[in-house]
Motif scaffolding. Structure first.
Motif, short mmCIF file in Angstrom:
data_model
loop_
_atom_site.label_atom_id
_atom_site.label_comp_id
_atom_site.label_asym_id
_atom_site.label_seq_id
_atom_site.Cartn_x
_atom_site.Cartn_y
_atom_site.Cartn_z
N HIS A 316 0.96 -1.46 -0.16
CA HIS A 316 -0.34 -0.20 0.15
C HIS A 316 0.61 1.31 -0.02
O HIS A 316 0.08 2.55 -0.42
N VAL A 317 2.07 1.26 0.05
CA VAL A 317 3.29 2.23 0.19
C VAL A 317 3.84 1.93 -0.46
O VAL A 317 4.68 0.81 -0.67
N ASP A 318 3.86 3.03 -2.16
CA ASP A 318 5.00 2.57 -3.25
C ASP A 318 5.94 2.51 -2.95
O ASP A 318 6.96 1.41 -3.31
N ARG A 319 7.26 3.63 -1.73
CA ARG A 319 7.73 3.81 -1.97
C ARG A 319 8.92 1.98 -0.95
O ARG A 319 9.62 2.30 -0.81
N ASP A 320 7.79 1.33 0.06
CA ASP A 320 7.87 0.96 1.02
C ASP A 320 7.38 -0.94 -0.01
O ASP A 320 6.86 -0.85 0.69
N LYS A 321 7.92 -1.61 -1.25
CA LYS A 321 7.16 -2.13 -1.45
C LYS A 321 7.44 -4.10 -0.58
O LYS A 321 8.52 -3.32 0.25
N CYS A 322 6.95 -4.73 -0.55
CA CYS A 322 6.98 -6.22 -0.12
C CYS A 322 8.09 -6.89 -0.18
O CYS A 322 8.07 -6.69 -1.69
N HIS A 323 9.02 -7.06 0.84
CA HIS A 323 9.97 -8.21 0.63
C HIS A 323 9.71 -9.68 0.69
O HIS A 323 8.61 -9.94 1.69
N LEU A 324 10.08 -9.88 0.01
CA LEU A 324 9.77 -11.39 0.23
C LEU A 324 11.08 -12.52 0.09
O LEU A 324 12.21 -12.92 -0.57
N TYR A 325 10.66 -13.35 1.53
CA TYR A 325 12.51 -13.77 1.91
C TYR A 325 12.60 -15.53 1.80
O TYR A 325 13.33 -16.12 1.46
N GLY A 326 11.56 -16.00 2.51
CA GLY A 326 11.20 -17.36 2.05
C GLY A 326 9.51 -17.76 2.51
O GLY A 326 8.94 -16.89 3.27
N LEU A 327 9.92 -18.88 2.34
CA LEU A 327 8.05 -19.52 2.27
C LEU A 327 8.57 -21.15 2.75
O LEU A 327 9.14 -21.77 2.13
N SER A 328 7.24 -21.18 3.44
CA SER A 328 7.03 -23.04 3.52
C SER A 328 5.76 -23.56 3.35
O SER A 328 5.07 -22.29 3.62
#
Length: 721
Positions: A316-328
């Motif tokens: 929702h904040v363009d300059r602070d996009k979500c990071h994707l680190y890991g998934l299980s």
């Protein structure tokens, strides 16, 4: 409490009928053991009654893969903000009660509890059910998640990361694909791009993030969870990653792992959809907590025939996009569709005021009564198969209810919304007949329990029985708390300056009209007296601002024609302009019984109700007992059917409460009931078929709505032009 070290604690109590406190009897104490998180594959047994165990999980999560067993009379509790999973087998192996006091308790295997066990979910806590379970009663005010559940929990390191070699995983993805995948607690991740396959499972991404970050000291110098949540991919404000190859009908849990990168406003909505069915969504900022702190966003779900899980990530904040680190993505032990069956025995009456969420089913079975007072937001109706399900004020069931033949769905106080109703059972609209039309102070005569207005259907903030008799007042299943204190909190209720400086055990029973066999008799037999009176102000405290209440003071005559003149002045806004007074003499008139209650309905404008009790004569006011109850918003006791799609109810509608039909759908009744309440059709269509009858009361059809059918409909009928 817990006690350790060389100190001590001394507890003294005052028993009913005693004037002096005594040492707390050892027989009142129950040994209570506490551990941290429970993990591993071994069995855990609680073989002794009255010896409960609590698992206190402060952060992160753990899974106990072995069997939890226990005898009736013991208990298992979960506290702390973390996640505790119970995944072992053992059908109905635990016969004790379960109390979820904080965080999340997950049941990942089917039928862990004995069918008579009591499940309590406290305010702020969550019980997450992945499979099928049957309990004997449901209590508390927390969250019940059946099937789909999306949540976030913080964790610290490898130990509480929830990753375990004892689990079976379908997907273990460490982003980006840089050749340095993490291994955590023996669980090996795959260095992953935004699409690929491994071990018979696949993943793909729509609008994938294109940037990668792995600043020094990079992940090759790190280990465990620190490696997993160091490097990441980023750059897309709206992407969807889909996991495929899942087994239809199987339960899973997917987790996205994060760290607080830089205290940014990284507000993100995570939406999880299992095939065609949304499992849930969460608005969350992974950059919460101290910089570098870790968390995961989890989703528990059941795969449908598509065998896929889509995870949409919207920043929702363009300059602070979500990071994707890991998934299980891990398999859960359950092999059944998520269903919670609440089956109270005939003498049981349980209350759950919390919310029910998820993608599963909630069933009411058993001959007893189960009450619901919150939102039941499931995709299928509440299934009332036997006994009585009570919907208390504030209950909201957008999925509606299905009431089987022989079962009853009861709405005693109105203030309830249903999205549909079907089945062949009874739909009882009880109404709210004991509320007077006036808001001012007024008296109501009582002759016994039946007309005293005390009811299990109501929610009380205060139930106080003043006096020194040892006979406890239990009225219509409602237990009053015996007290002789001028001020207190007691049993969660608080007050100050009650006119209770002295206590009396009762007597002069010839002046009580209520028979001794009635519960209300014990309430109005004994009393307290001797002030403080005005100018001291008696106050009920702990109220919720903006909520409507009704306080009731219960009386009887003590002596004929004593000059026990009393004035009550009620001030719901303290020193503000609202003030209502009433003067009376509870010992008048002579020669007749005067059992009654003085009622005052008010809206709390702060957290207290001030009551000034003035007594000008030597014969002062006696305080016998009082109650303070929440009042529904609509005093006519109306329930609302907000129906979007057509539905047919083949059962019977009974009771004197009102019914409001709204929504575009058509509501049809084929059963012949004896309801007498008012029916208002404010939208869509409402009618009868096959000779059915909804009500013999008045019917109002508002503009744009339709009344139809073949059968019996109401007394006077008015139709807007």
């Amino acid at each position: 409490f817990q006690l350790s070290g060389g100190g001590g604690i001394r507890v003294r109590v005052r028993l009913p009928g005693q004037t002096s406190p005594v040492a707390l009897p050892n027989a009142w104490l129950t040994p209570y053991s506490q551990t941290g998180a429970l993990a591993g594959g071994g069995a855990l047994a609680l073989p002794a009654a009255d010896a409960p165990l609590r698992a206190h999980v402060t952060a992160g999560g753990a899974q106990l893969g072995g069997t939890l067993s226990g005898v009736s009379g013991t208990g298992f509790a979960k506290s702390g903000g973390g996640f505790q999973s119970l995944a072992g087998g053992g059908v109905n192996a635990f016969a004790g009660d379960v109390d979820v006091q904080g965080g999340i308790l997950g049941f990942d295997a089917d039928e862990r509890l004995d069918n008579a066990a009591r499940l309590t979910v406290q305010d702020g806590a969550t019980f997450a059910l992945a499979g099928a379970e049957t309990v004997g009663a449901l209590a508390g005010g927390g969250t019940l998640a059946i099937g789909g559940h999306v949540y976030a929990v913080p964790f610290n390191d490898d130990a509480d990361s929830g990753l375990s070699a004892d689990k079976t995983y379908t997907h273990l993805l460490d982003f980006p694909a840089n050749g340095n995948p993490a291994t955590v607690n023996g669980v090996a991740f795959l260095a992953a791009g935004m699409s690929g396959s491994a071990g018979g499972y696949a993943w793909s991404t729509v609008n994938p993030p294109g940037g990668a970050w792995n600043d020094p000291p990079n992940d090759s110098t790190r280990s465990g969870i620190d490696r997993l949540v160091w490097d990441f991919i980023y750059g897309s404000s709206d992407f969807t990653i889909t996991l495929s190859g899942l087994t239809p009908g199987k339960a899973y849990e997917s987790r996205l792992y994060f760290r607080n990168f830089a205290d940014n406003t990284r507000f993100t909505t995570f939406t999880f959809t299992a095939g065609a069915r949304q499992a849930g969504s969460l608005y969350y900022n992974p950059d919460t907590g101290a910089r570098g702190s870790r968390s995961w966003v989890g989703c528990r779900y059941t795969a449908d025939t598509d065998g896929t899980l889509a995870i949409r990530v919207v920043s929702h904040v363009d300059r602070d996009k979500c990071h994707l680190y890991g998934l299980s993505n891990e398999e859960l032990a359950s092999t059944s569709e998520p269903v919670l069956t609440v089956a109270p025995a005939a003498a049981t009456d349980a209350r759950f005021t919390g919310s029910v969420t998820g993608s599963g089913t909630l069933v009411k079975d058993g001959d007893g009564t189960q009450r619901f007072g919150g939102a039941i937001a499931l995709p299928v109706p509440l299934a009332v198969q036997a006994g009585t399900a009570v919907l208390e004020q504030g209950a909201d069931l957008p999925g509606g209810a299905a009431v089987a033949a022989g079962a009853t769905l009861r709405v005693p106080l109105g203030g309830v919304t249903l999205g549909a109703i079907s089945g062949e059972g009874v739909f009882e609209l009880s109404g709210t007949a004991d509320y007077a039309a006036t808001d001012g102070p007024h008296f109501v005569k009582i002759t016994g329990d039946a007309d005293c207005g005390v009811s299990r259907d109501k929610r009380y903030t205060h139930l106080i029985d003043f006096g020194s008799s040892t006979a406890l007042a239990v009225v219509n299943g409602v237990t009053f708390n015996k007290e002789r204190a001028v001020s207190g909190p007691f049993c969660g209720q608080s007050w100050s300056n009650a006119p209770a400086s002295s206590s009396h055990s009762g007597g002069n029973t010839g002046n009580i009209g209520v028979p001794p066999s009635q519960g209300i008799y014990n309430l109005i037999n004994d009393f307290c007296y001797n002030g403080p009176y005005a100018p001291s102000v008696f106050a009920l405290t702990g109220l919720t601002t903006g909520r409507w209440y009704e306080v009731r003071f219960y009386h009887r005559k003590w002596e004929d024609s004593k000059a026990r003149d009393t004035t009550f002045t009620f001030d719901p806004d303290g020193t503000g302009p609202i003030s209502d007074a009433i003067s009376f003499n509870p010992d008048s008139p002579a020669g007749t019984f005067n059992d009654n209650y003085l009622a005052y309905r008010y809206v709390a404008l702060n957290d207290r109700l001030d009551i000034t009790v003035a007594c000008p004569n030597p014969d002062r006011y006696h305080i016998y007992g009082l109650s303070n109850e929440e009042v529904p918003g609509a005093l006519d006791g109306s329930a609302t059917l907000s129906i979007a799609d057509d539905c047919v109810f083949d059962g019977t509608v009974t009771g004197s409460g009102g019914l409001i039909k709204s929504g575009a759908g058509a509501f049809t009744v084929t059963g012949v009931g004896d309801a007498t309440g008012a029916l208002t059709v404010s939208g869509g269509a409402c009618g009868v078929a096959e000779g059915g009858r909804i009500t013999s009361g008045p019917v109002s059809v508002l503009a744009g709505a339709t009344l139809f059918g073949h059968g019996q409909m109401g007394g006077p009928v008015s139709v807007a032009s």
